[in-house]
Design an enzyme around this catalytic site. Sequence first.
Site, short mmCIF file in Angstrom:
data_model
loop_
_atom_site.label_atom_id
_atom_site.label_comp_id
_atom_site.label_asym_id
_atom_site.label_seq_id
_atom_site.Cartn_x
_atom_site.Cartn_y
_atom_site.Cartn_z
N GLY A 25 13.13 58.20 -49.52
CA GLY A 25 13.48 58.46 -50.91
C GLY A 25 13.85 57.22 -51.69
N LEU A 27 12.40 56.30 -54.50
CA LEU A 27 11.04 55.78 -54.53
C LEU A 27 10.87 54.61 -55.47
CD1 LEU A 27 9.02 59.13 -54.67
CD2 LEU A 27 9.86 57.90 -52.66
N HIS A 28 9.99 53.71 -55.07
CA HIS A 28 9.55 52.60 -55.94
C HIS A 28 8.03 52.53 -55.84
CE1 HIS A 28 9.17 50.45 -52.17
NE2 HIS A 28 10.48 50.54 -51.94
N GLY A 30 6.13 50.68 -54.24
CA GLY A 30 5.60 50.57 -52.87
C GLY A 30 5.24 51.96 -52.35
N HIS A 31 6.20 52.89 -52.51
CA HIS A 31 5.92 54.28 -52.11
C HIS A 31 4.79 54.87 -52.94
CE1 HIS A 31 10.40 53.83 -51.31
NE2 HIS A 31 9.95 54.17 -50.13
N GLN A 147 7.47 47.95 -37.85
CA GLN A 147 7.47 49.42 -37.86
C GLN A 147 6.04 49.95 -37.83
OE1 GLN A 147 10.03 52.11 -40.36
NE2 GLN A 147 8.27 52.12 -41.71
N SER A 180 14.12 49.72 -51.74
CA SER A 180 15.13 50.53 -52.42
C SER A 180 16.46 49.79 -52.47
CB SER A 180 15.30 51.87 -51.69
OG SER A 180 14.04 52.50 -51.57
O1 PAF Z 1 9.99 53.13 -43.71
C1 PAF Z 1 10.77 54.09 -43.89
O2 PAF Z 1 11.12 54.46 -45.02
C2 PAF Z 1 11.33 54.84 -42.69
O3 PAF Z 1 11.53 53.96 -41.63
C3 PAF Z 1 10.44 56.03 -42.27
C4 PAF Z 1 9.06 55.57 -41.84
C5 PAF Z 1 10.33 56.99 -43.42
C6 PAF Z 1 11.08 56.76 -41.08
O4 PAF Z 1 12.32 57.27 -41.40
#
Ligand code: PAF
Length: 298
Positions: A25, A27-28, A30-31, A147, A180
């Site tokens: 959440g 959001l910016h 990037g999302h 990640q 964020s």
């Molecule tokens: O990158 C993120 O925002 C978090 O690590 C994710 C992938 C939503 C997992 O909680």
Amino acid sequence: VKHAATFAAARADLRGVVGLVPTMGFLHEGHLSLLDAARSACDTVVMSLFVNPLQFDRDDDLRRYPRDLERDLGLAEGAGVDVVFAPAVETMYPAQPLTRVTVATLTDHFEGPHRPGHFDGVATVVAKLFAGLRPDRAFFGRKDAQQLAVVRRMAADLSFPIDVVGAPIVREPDGLALSSRNVFLDPEQRTAALALNRGLAAAADAAEQGARQAADLVEPVTTELAAFPLLEPEYVALASQDTVEPIETLDRPAFLAVAAWAGPTRLIDNVHLDAAGGGFVADRGVRLDHPSVLYQEG
Ligand code: PAF
């Protein structure tokens, strides 16, 4: 946009090729770029919104993590999301999970040692999202380079039939990678924070001009950071994209990564160096030409 609080409610509206964009959440752009990518590659788009306590290595970071569900629902709606899956903590973890997903080796360096338990938390929650929502494709930003590698490997190891797609970093107009957590930076910290991107951009130029030694790529970044005493660097390193091991020579797809504290806020950034035409091309990300929605009121 449908707001679902359980896996069953979310799944009820998913049809055809399903794209998942996992988020925490606030959001910016990037999302929003991940939502766009999902929108153009999938029939239905589900965005998860869950601040996952399992992946926070610090209580203060979890407590102060920015949250605004109404704001995020509006942005998701605008991005053409079909379903926002925003479960309560008790829904995601009805009991303390006795099963954890650990991705070995890929988590030995960089973020892993600095954030104990973080990647187990990420791999566990993403595995739960994959199992519970059953998407065909899932979209992650290259900003969290390690990640992305961990999630790819977890999906392969556990035989999730899911295409894991990585997308370029989105930057603010002055180059700062969107996060964020940028809302916490005061003006002085924000000025200092620009050193990360400046250093990486210089290293990206060097790599494209033929520099191959890790030391020669790391040096421009450490030099930029050193100009700002308020920054406390944690690492600057060249890593293999696949194995996330430190490498001495740029001879395979890699990323140059940096982590540093600016006051109480931890910043990470990187530039991916992708093999192309016998050399390497740097993914510098994309820059907004307007202030981020992060700073918009209400
Ligand atoms: O990158 C993120 O925002 C978090 O690590 C994710 C992938 C939503 C997992 O909680």
